[in-house]
Design an enzyme around this catalytic site. Sequence first.
Site, PDB file in Angstrom:
ATOM      1  N   SER A 126      35.349  47.244  40.592  1.00  0.00           N
ATOM      2  CA  SER A 126      35.454  47.153  42.051  1.00  0.00           C
ATOM      3  C   SER A 126      36.268  48.310  42.590  1.00  0.00           C
ATOM      4  O   SER A 126      37.198  48.802  41.928  1.00  0.00           O
ATOM      5  CB  SER A 126      36.157  45.840  42.406  1.00  0.00           C
ATOM      6  N   TYR A 151      43.474  39.447  41.116  1.00  0.00           N
ATOM      7  CA  TYR A 151      42.043  39.751  40.968  1.00  0.00           C
ATOM      8  C   TYR A 151      41.852  41.246  40.715  1.00  0.00           C
ATOM      9  O   TYR A 151      41.181  41.650  39.754  1.00  0.00           O
ATOM     10  CB  TYR A 151      41.254  39.316  42.213  1.00  0.00           C
ATOM     11  N   LYS A 155      40.503  43.477  37.227  1.00  0.00           N
ATOM     12  CA  LYS A 155      39.463  44.516  37.116  1.00  0.00           C
ATOM     13  C   LYS A 155      40.046  45.778  36.486  1.00  0.00           C
ATOM     14  O   LYS A 155      39.421  46.408  35.623  1.00  0.00           O
ATOM     15  CB  LYS A 155      38.891  44.839  38.505  1.00  0.00           C
TER      16      LYS A 155
HETATM   17  P1  NAD Z   1      29.576  35.375  42.110  1.00  0.00           P
HETATM   18  O1  NAD Z   1      30.741  34.445  42.085  1.00  0.00           O
HETATM   19  O2  NAD Z   1      28.459  35.070  43.020  1.00  0.00           O
HETATM   20  O3  NAD Z   1      28.989  35.559  40.634  1.00  0.00           O
HETATM   21  C1  NAD Z   1      29.783  35.447  39.485  1.00  0.00           C
HETATM   22  C2  NAD Z   1      29.085  34.477  38.549  1.00  0.00           C
HETATM   23  O4  NAD Z   1      29.826  34.362  37.350  1.00  0.00           O
HETATM   24  C3  NAD Z   1      28.946  33.071  39.138  1.00  0.00           C
HETATM   25  O5  NAD Z   1      27.595  32.692  39.063  1.00  0.00           O
HETATM   26  C4  NAD Z   1      29.826  32.205  38.257  1.00  0.00           C
HETATM   27  O6  NAD Z   1      29.304  30.892  38.130  1.00  0.00           O
HETATM   28  C5  NAD Z   1      29.838  32.990  36.961  1.00  0.00           C
HETATM   29  N1  NAD Z   1      31.031  32.831  36.124  1.00  0.00           N
HETATM   30  C6  NAD Z   1      32.326  32.962  36.496  1.00  0.00           C
HETATM   31  N2  NAD Z   1      33.123  32.797  35.438  1.00  0.00           N
HETATM   32  C7  NAD Z   1      32.319  32.553  34.368  1.00  0.00           C
HETATM   33  C8  NAD Z   1      32.555  32.328  32.990  1.00  0.00           C
HETATM   34  N3  NAD Z   1      33.810  32.294  32.493  1.00  0.00           N
HETATM   35  N4  NAD Z   1      31.501  32.147  32.180  1.00  0.00           N
HETATM   36  C9  NAD Z   1      30.232  32.180  32.664  1.00  0.00           C
HETATM   37  N5  NAD Z   1      29.950  32.386  33.963  1.00  0.00           N
HETATM   38  C10 NAD Z   1      30.992  32.581  34.796  1.00  0.00           C
HETATM   39  O7  NAD Z   1      30.167  36.833  42.404  1.00  0.00           O
HETATM   40  P2  NAD Z   1      29.396  38.195  42.726  1.00  0.00           P
HETATM   41  O8  NAD Z   1      29.738  38.580  44.106  1.00  0.00           O
HETATM   42  O9  NAD Z   1      27.993  38.143  42.302  1.00  0.00           O
HETATM   43  O10 NAD Z   1      30.211  39.183  41.758  1.00  0.00           O
HETATM   44  C11 NAD Z   1      29.743  39.531  40.471  1.00  0.00           C
HETATM   45  C12 NAD Z   1      30.770  40.440  39.815  1.00  0.00           C
HETATM   46  O11 NAD Z   1      30.977  41.584  40.639  1.00  0.00           O
HETATM   47  C13 NAD Z   1      32.147  39.774  39.647  1.00  0.00           C
HETATM   48  O12 NAD Z   1      32.686  40.204  38.422  1.00  0.00           O
HETATM   49  C14 NAD Z   1      32.936  40.340  40.807  1.00  0.00           C
HETATM   50  O13 NAD Z   1      34.316  40.363  40.545  1.00  0.00           O
HETATM   51  C15 NAD Z   1      32.355  41.746  40.911  1.00  0.00           C
HETATM   52  N6  NAD Z   1      32.507  42.327  42.253  1.00  0.00           N
HETATM   53  C16 NAD Z   1      32.049  41.643  43.335  1.00  0.00           C
HETATM   54  C17 NAD Z   1      32.218  42.190  44.602  1.00  0.00           C
HETATM   55  C18 NAD Z   1      31.737  41.457  45.825  1.00  0.00           C
HETATM   56  O14 NAD Z   1      32.160  41.780  46.931  1.00  0.00           O
HETATM   57  N7  NAD Z   1      30.861  40.484  45.723  1.00  0.00           N
HETATM   58  C19 NAD Z   1      32.840  43.438  44.753  1.00  0.00           C
HETATM   59  C20 NAD Z   1      33.281  44.119  43.616  1.00  0.00           C
HETATM   60  C21 NAD Z   1      33.111  43.556  42.356  1.00  0.00           C
HETATM   61  C1  UD1 Z   2      37.885  42.117  50.025  1.00  0.00           C
HETATM   62  C2  UD1 Z   2      38.935  41.910  48.953  1.00  0.00           C
HETATM   63  C3  UD1 Z   2      38.680  42.888  47.806  1.00  0.00           C
HETATM   64  C4  UD1 Z   2      37.248  42.734  47.277  1.00  0.00           C
HETATM   65  C5  UD1 Z   2      36.276  42.928  48.452  1.00  0.00           C
HETATM   66  C6  UD1 Z   2      34.841  42.755  48.054  1.00  0.00           C
HETATM   67  C7  UD1 Z   2      40.933  41.128  50.139  1.00  0.00           C
HETATM   68  C8  UD1 Z   2      42.337  41.466  50.565  1.00  0.00           C
HETATM   69  N1  UD1 Z   2      40.265  42.124  49.519  1.00  0.00           N
HETATM   70  O1  UD1 Z   2      38.004  43.416  50.476  1.00  0.00           O
HETATM   71  O2  UD1 Z   2      39.599  42.662  46.760  1.00  0.00           O
HETATM   72  O3  UD1 Z   2      37.005  43.695  46.269  1.00  0.00           O
HETATM   73  O4  UD1 Z   2      36.593  41.962  49.474  1.00  0.00           O
HETATM   74  O5  UD1 Z   2      34.613  41.434  47.670  1.00  0.00           O
HETATM   75  O6  UD1 Z   2      40.484  40.017  50.291  1.00  0.00           O
HETATM   76  N2  UD1 Z   2      37.493  41.125  58.165  1.00  0.00           N
HETATM   77  C9  UD1 Z   2      37.749  40.564  59.405  1.00  0.00           C
HETATM   78  N3  UD1 Z   2      37.540  39.221  59.545  1.00  0.00           N
HETATM   79  C10 UD1 Z   2      37.102  38.416  58.534  1.00  0.00           C
HETATM   80  C11 UD1 Z   2      36.832  38.998  57.274  1.00  0.00           C
HETATM   81  C12 UD1 Z   2      37.057  40.356  57.112  1.00  0.00           C
HETATM   82  O7  UD1 Z   2      38.141  41.253  60.338  1.00  0.00           O
HETATM   83  O8  UD1 Z   2      36.946  37.194  58.740  1.00  0.00           O
HETATM   84  C13 UD1 Z   2      37.694  42.586  57.998  1.00  0.00           C
HETATM   85  C14 UD1 Z   2      38.717  42.965  56.942  1.00  0.00           C
HETATM   86  O9  UD1 Z   2      40.007  43.067  57.519  1.00  0.00           O
HETATM   87  C15 UD1 Z   2      38.161  44.315  56.470  1.00  0.00           C
HETATM   88  C16 UD1 Z   2      36.653  44.161  56.613  1.00  0.00           C
HETATM   89  O10 UD1 Z   2      36.458  43.092  57.547  1.00  0.00           O
HETATM   90  O11 UD1 Z   2      38.594  45.351  57.329  1.00  0.00           O
HETATM   91  C17 UD1 Z   2      35.957  43.795  55.302  1.00  0.00           C
HETATM   92  O12 UD1 Z   2      36.578  42.642  54.743  1.00  0.00           O
HETATM   93  P1  UD1 Z   2      36.050  41.957  53.407  1.00  0.00           P
HETATM   94  O13 UD1 Z   2      34.608  41.678  53.525  1.00  0.00           O
HETATM   95  O14 UD1 Z   2      36.947  40.798  53.109  1.00  0.00           O
HETATM   96  O15 UD1 Z   2      36.193  43.082  52.289  1.00  0.00           O
HETATM   97  P2  UD1 Z   2      37.497  43.951  51.852  1.00  0.00           P
HETATM   98  O16 UD1 Z   2      38.617  43.788  52.794  1.00  0.00           O
HETATM   99  O17 UD1 Z   2      37.021  45.319  51.611  1.00  0.00           O
END
Ligand code: NAD
Ligand code: UD1
Length: 343
Positions: A126, A151, A155
Amino acid sequence: MTRTILVTGGAGYIGSHTTLVLLQAGFQVVVLDSLCNASAESLKRVAQLAGREPVFVQGDIRDRALLDQLLAHHPVQAVMHFAGLKAVGESVAQPLRYYENNVGGTINLCQAMAAAGVFTLVFSSSATVYGDPATVPITEDQPVGQTTNPYGRSKFMVEQVLGDLAVADARWRVALLRYFNPVGAHESGLMGEDPNGIPNNLLPYITQVAVGKLPELAVFGNDYPTPDGTGVRDYIHVLDLAEGHLCALKALQTRTGAHVWNLGTGQGYSVLEMVRAFEAASGRPVPYRISPRRSGDIANCYADPTKARKELGWGAQRGLPDMMRDAWRWQSMNPNGYSGGRN
Ligand code: NAD
Ligand code: UD1
């Protein structure tokens, strides 16, 4: 040519879209997911769209016996590792759970992979590892580790573990993909993001306001050093992100070691720009109120995606209107997400 891919967390938001893209590209896919934050319904939708099913194993990446059995039964050549917990606030309250699942789970997975002779791994990292970046756009060589919550640290730690592993044993081929802000949904409206409870992230919150589930959006601060004072992020369509994983997998065929790639568009948008773009795409008003800053938030975060373009031949194809249209289609067609599947 790699044919069978193990996708951990493949029932989740990004993993399910990537599973679909893998199936459509001709791969066999084995999904391992505990369903702790997902519904098996997502995989039914994947099968509907792909015309064939992934193998689904319900289980935990921390279960070594299960991993050994799975890797013995399926000719897995590479692993895409999405499984993890991702709620920032929850990670502050429950750090051990996050470190055990995200760090411990990944170590267990790597041990099982090595024992089975599987050494190709694509990891979901991330942009959070960059902390509050000194400059934007962010290149991969900018400092990492100044993370503000468990979190983010999980990562960062996994990146270190995988880097060390690749140094110690030249058979490993590892992609550390630093995602910026994944949003949007499959264009069919059949698959999308299904957050548990009240969303933490901006776009799911906006779509739930628009559909009438939440009364208004709280905009967290309008006094940041950005053009309109609200936070700027690099939002990337989840299908562009999914396609980036296939490009990374291909790139690993000719590379050993651990490699970092940013997956972002390179374009930053403010919260208010997001609200306006969503209103334009959906025709729905999004009432909002300027509220105090959210603790731990940063002003600006967007990628320099040059390295991925040069080395992976990948770049985001979908723009903000696509992200908004698809997010809205998913929300309006599935107001309760994959309802009934999660307990
Ligand atoms: P998500 O929660 O939708 O998907 C994660 C999946 O992993 C879920 O289906 C959950 O049931 C499964 N899971 C969790 N722990 C497990 C375990 N111990 N064993 C087996 N399954 C398990 O999240 P996502 O948004 O699809 O994210 C996927 C990956 O990308 C995660 O590692 C997350 O940290 C990373 N990531 C997500 C974002 C984002 O904004 N969505 C941003 C950066 C990184
Ligand atoms: C958040 C997480 C980050 C994670 C990323 C993607 C926090 C502090 N950081 O980041 O660790 O990697 O999501 O999953 O939670 N915002 C509003 N109102 C809301 C929600 C968000 O104004 O109800 C604003 C936030 O202040 C930010 C932007 O929208 O400026 C995006 O927010 P968000 O979607 O939560 O992502 P990140 O802040 O980038």
